[in-house]
Design a protein around this motif. Sequence first.
Motif, PDB file in Angstrom:
ATOM      1  N   THR A  45      91.692  93.170  64.575  1.00 47.34           N
ATOM      2  CA  THR A  45      92.025  92.571  66.410  1.00 47.34           C
ATOM      3  C   THR A  45      93.390  93.363  66.124  1.00 47.34           C
ATOM      4  O   THR A  45      94.628  92.469  65.706  1.00 47.34           O
ATOM      5  N   GLU A  46      93.767  94.010  66.881  1.00 48.28           N
ATOM      6  CA  GLU A  46      95.160  94.119  67.049  1.00 48.28           C
ATOM      7  C   GLU A  46      96.214  93.099  67.797  1.00 48.28           C
ATOM      8  O   GLU A  46      95.355  92.729  69.113  1.00 48.28           O
ATOM      9  N   PRO A  47      97.631  92.984  67.349  1.00 48.17           N
ATOM     10  CA  PRO A  47      98.103  92.261  68.026  1.00 48.17           C
ATOM     11  C   PRO A  47      97.926  91.974  69.464  1.00 48.17           C
ATOM     12  O   PRO A  47      97.695  93.710  70.105  1.00 48.17           O
ATOM     13  N   SER A  48      97.866  91.052  70.811  1.00 51.99           N
ATOM     14  CA  SER A  48      98.364  91.610  72.284  1.00 51.99           C
ATOM     15  C   SER A  48      99.575  91.632  73.031  1.00 51.99           C
ATOM     16  O   SER A  48      99.335  91.970  73.884  1.00 51.99           O
ATOM     17  N   ILE A  49     101.088  91.896  71.946  1.00 52.87           N
ATOM     18  CA  ILE A  49     102.222  92.240  72.925  1.00 52.87           C
ATOM     19  C   ILE A  49     102.595  93.312  71.324  1.00 52.87           C
ATOM     20  O   ILE A  49     102.295  92.711  70.484  1.00 52.87           O
ATOM     21  N   LYS A  50     103.393  93.682  72.113  1.00 55.66           N
ATOM     22  CA  LYS A  50     104.717  94.257  70.930  1.00 55.66           C
ATOM     23  C   LYS A  50     106.214  93.052  71.095  1.00 55.66           C
ATOM     24  O   LYS A  50     107.338  93.400  71.887  1.00 55.66           O
TER      25      LYS A  50
ATOM     26  N   TYR B  43     125.296  77.399  74.464  1.00 50.86           N
ATOM     27  CA  TYR B  43     124.684  79.120  74.059  1.00 50.86           C
ATOM     28  C   TYR B  43     122.947  78.968  74.329  1.00 50.86           C
ATOM     29  O   TYR B  43     122.447  78.639  75.062  1.00 50.86           O
ATOM     30  N   SER B  44     123.303  80.886  75.226  1.00 51.61           N
ATOM     31  CA  SER B  44     122.115  81.045  75.222  1.00 51.61           C
ATOM     32  C   SER B  44     121.207  82.348  74.050  1.00 51.61           C
ATOM     33  O   SER B  44     122.137  82.791  73.722  1.00 51.61           O
ATOM     34  N   ALA B  45     119.840  82.062  73.891  1.00 50.69           N
ATOM     35  CA  ALA B  45     119.325  83.137  73.239  1.00 50.69           C
ATOM     36  C   ALA B  45     118.186  83.616  73.895  1.00 50.69           C
ATOM     37  O   ALA B  45     118.247  83.500  74.788  1.00 50.69           O
ATOM     38  N   SER B  46     118.478  85.639  73.199  1.00 48.10           N
ATOM     39  CA  SER B  46     117.391  86.436  74.861  1.00 48.10           C
ATOM     40  C   SER B  46     116.034  87.243  73.077  1.00 48.10           C
ATOM     41  O   SER B  46     116.794  87.472  72.617  1.00 48.10           O
ATOM     42  N   ALA B  47     115.240  87.215  74.379  1.00 52.30           N
ATOM     43  CA  ALA B  47     113.676  88.261  73.285  1.00 52.30           C
ATOM     44  C   ALA B  47     113.252  88.736  74.060  1.00 52.30           C
ATOM     45  O   ALA B  47     113.542  89.151  75.647  1.00 52.30           O
ATOM     46  N   LYS B  48     112.776  90.237  73.981  1.00 48.42           N
ATOM     47  CA  LYS B  48     111.845  91.207  74.706  1.00 48.42           C
ATOM     48  C   LYS B  48     110.518  90.961  74.667  1.00 48.42           C
ATOM     49  O   LYS B  48     110.916  91.439  72.511  1.00 48.42           O
ATOM     50  N   ILE B  49     109.498  91.055  74.407  1.00 46.96           N
ATOM     51  CA  ILE B  49     108.121  91.394  73.944  1.00 46.96           C
ATOM     52  C   ILE B  49     108.213  92.742  75.296  1.00 46.96           C
ATOM     53  O   ILE B  49     108.515  92.598  76.835  1.00 46.96           O
ATOM     54  N   LYS B  50     106.681  93.413  74.866  1.00 43.53           N
ATOM     55  CA  LYS B  50     106.286  94.156  75.926  1.00 43.53           C
ATOM     56  C   LYS B  50     105.064  93.506  76.368  1.00 43.53           C
ATOM     57  O   LYS B  50     104.095  93.427  74.701  1.00 43.53           O
TER      58      LYS B  50
ATOM     59  N   VAL C  88     103.590  82.805  68.769  1.00 44.12           N
ATOM     60  CA  VAL C  88     102.268  81.245  69.476  1.00 44.12           C
ATOM     61  C   VAL C  88     101.775  82.069  70.529  1.00 44.12           C
ATOM     62  O   VAL C  88      99.765  82.166  70.199  1.00 44.12           O
ATOM     63  N   PHE C  89     102.528  82.992  70.979  1.00 48.65           N
ATOM     64  CA  PHE C  89     101.774  83.471  72.489  1.00 48.65           C
ATOM     65  C   PHE C  89     100.905  84.144  72.004  1.00 48.65           C
ATOM     66  O   PHE C  89      99.873  85.466  72.843  1.00 48.65           O
ATOM     67  N   ASN C  90     101.251  85.585  70.998  1.00 45.10           N
ATOM     68  CA  ASN C  90     100.478  86.753  70.241  1.00 45.10           C
ATOM     69  C   ASN C  90      99.556  85.556  69.352  1.00 45.10           C
ATOM     70  O   ASN C  90      98.246  86.634  69.950  1.00 45.10           O
ATOM     71  N   GLU C  91      99.467  84.532  68.911  1.00 44.03           N
ATOM     72  CA  GLU C  91      97.972  84.188  68.450  1.00 44.03           C
ATOM     73  C   GLU C  91      97.332  83.788  69.567  1.00 44.03           C
ATOM     74  O   GLU C  91      96.054  83.916  69.131  1.00 44.03           O
TER      75      GLU C  91
END
Length: 775
Positions: free
Chosen positions: A466-471, A52-59, A248-251
């Motif tokens: 400090t605001e997040p680096s991604i949405k 199975y595959s899962a996908s996510a999207k970030i800005k 983790v990437f956002n942190e």
Amino acid sequence: MEESNYQKSGDQGEFIKKEVRKYLRYWYWFALGIIVALIGAYMYLRYTPKVYSASAKIKILNKTKGLELPSSAFIFNRSNINLENEIEILKSYRIIENVVDRLDLTMRFFEEGSVLTTEINHLPFYILKTINNDSIYGGSSYKIEVKSQGFEVIPSSTEKPIVFPNYDTTKTKHNLPFELSWSPSAENQSSVGKTYIVKFAPIAAVTGGVKGGVNINMLGKGSDLLQLNYTSQSKAKNERILNTLIEVFNEDGINDRQDISRRTIDFIDERFKLLARELDSIELGIKDYKEKNNLITLESDAELGISQRTLSEEELFETENQLILSSLLKETLEKPNPNSALLPANIGVNNSSINGLVNNYNTLVLERDNLIVSAGENNPNVVLLKNRLQDLKSNIFASIDSYAKQLEASKAQLTRKNRKFASQVYSLPGKEKKITDITRQREIKQTLYLFLLQKREEAAINLAITEPSIKVVEYAISGGGPISPNSRSTYLIAFVLGLIVPFGVIYASALLDTKIKGREDVMQLNSKVPIVGELPKVKSEQLIFSDPEDSSTQSEAFRILSSNVNYILPLKNDNKGKVIYCTSTIKGEGKTYVSINLSLALSSINKKVLLIGADLRNPQIHTHIHQDKHKPGLSNYLHDLNYNWKDALINGFEKHPNHHIILSGSIPPNPAHLLTNGRFTKLLEEAKEEYDYIIVDTAPTILVTDTMLISQLADATIYLTRANYTEKNLLKFSKDLSESGKLKNMAYVINSVGLGNSYGYGYNYGYNYGYGSKD
């Protein structure tokens, strides 16, 4: 022109029809191929684990939009985001390892089924890992069987089962890297009897596997969106990995942006400790001095001088304040720091050059750190930035020294000016002056303390907000069905393979087959010689039709052949019989079979026919009429001048009274000599007077010269070829014989032709398969 196009179109249609018919003959192979392929596809789908595959999207957020880009040099005010760098950071070993450690992916779970062993997200009972990830050095697995009375764990290393009664491992001594516990109930009773597998793997191996499984793509040109994909046998695991990776990437991005604030707070906290000690020392000094010298207030009569001196002291205070700040900044720079950490910014130094150099220094530190993350320590750009940092640091030292010298000069000038004003208030006691100096030092320290406290609060606020680096545009979502194996595609591919494989085999067989198949092959190789007959395949028990009234496919074919042979015979008015030779290139092409049946076909229409066995080396006619091979015949006549050929006549078929046979006789040692001694010519001349047709079964042309020696005595020569037996290159030999005139009035007969390869008379004779003639 239209007629030519119509003919060309008709030829193409006939060719296509022929090709289709050629493959339709093997329809059962295609049906079998499709059935086998579909069964194979079903077994493949049945025994292949579902993926199975899962996908996510970030800005990725840009600094120009109010938020800082977590991994770019935002202090350069870059408006374009380098998504390739962001992808590399997302897939970096450091980030993926953090995800693996946070989700504890070094321990995986599987459910063992009767057909497949499938990975699952969690076990139906509680499991606690008792080993650290750093302590896992190699792969290991443990099979957990849920029995009716408890767990039975089988380590792969020993294959010895360990029994844990009452579904609790904590009450039994063991060396397993986990603990199990379970409370069976009516709801979860279905797990009893099932087998689960727990596998452990080193964190490095798992990190490498997850890193290779994460797929990140940019969504369109000029877009700030990234799509993250991950595939495995567990939908829940896919979603957990992607969501944790985003977290983790956002942190990590937020932590990068908070580095300056943290460094400023740490710097100020260190200054606070020093200033607190200095203020305590000054306060105690003032108290002790006043108590010792009984000092309370200043003299009022020095008001004017004191006012002027106060103004000068304020300037001197500011100058000394700047000296202290410059000294503090210089102390920070002089501390050994191999990593060239960030410097405190805006601490109150009133020198634009120093402040600008400090800001540039922090800018290069951030740029170097980002390049190290994406490119590594040894990148040429990183080395260049380090050199620039060293140069910039030297410039800061020089600027601070220059500024300190300037302040010292100003201080000296202000001190001299202050002394002038002090002389005007000579009436002030020296002791009061001492108190003023001490008080001034206290005010300087207090002012500096309050200033640093204000800066610390500003840094703390920046750290907190400090605001997040991604949405996150779309959290991880799994698709409905598995992406692999795809049932529709698998069955479609299987169906196509079921057709292609038989087609390929048939095509290859046809391509490698060098034997003739029918009329078209013969005409293609030798179009100048006519084809007077195509004889169908018949069963071995039907080789000879002895009944003149026979209406079988075989008899009709030979009647057509006899009719066609008449058309190639030369017209004569002497009423003598016609001599027809039957020959072939090699043995086994059916010349004896055709000789007998052609003579019978002619006899069935009330013609007197004589069949002569002229193959003196390998006679075969006797086998079809059940006569002795050595019965006197042609060889006896040719050898014995006193032997009458009529004595050798045999009536081999009762229902054909007009049909006679002369066998080959005893095999002589010199057939060629006998055939050319003139006796054979005499035999034919005498036989022409009594028979309408003389059919001569001669020897194969490529093996011996017997047929060539007597070929000119024939009125027509029937040249036998056999479908699926005669090699195409052998027809070149017959072509040479015809063109050179060695065989007189030659015509081809194609023997043992199947239905699919016949010329297509359109009468549906229904030719059968399985003919095997003897020559």
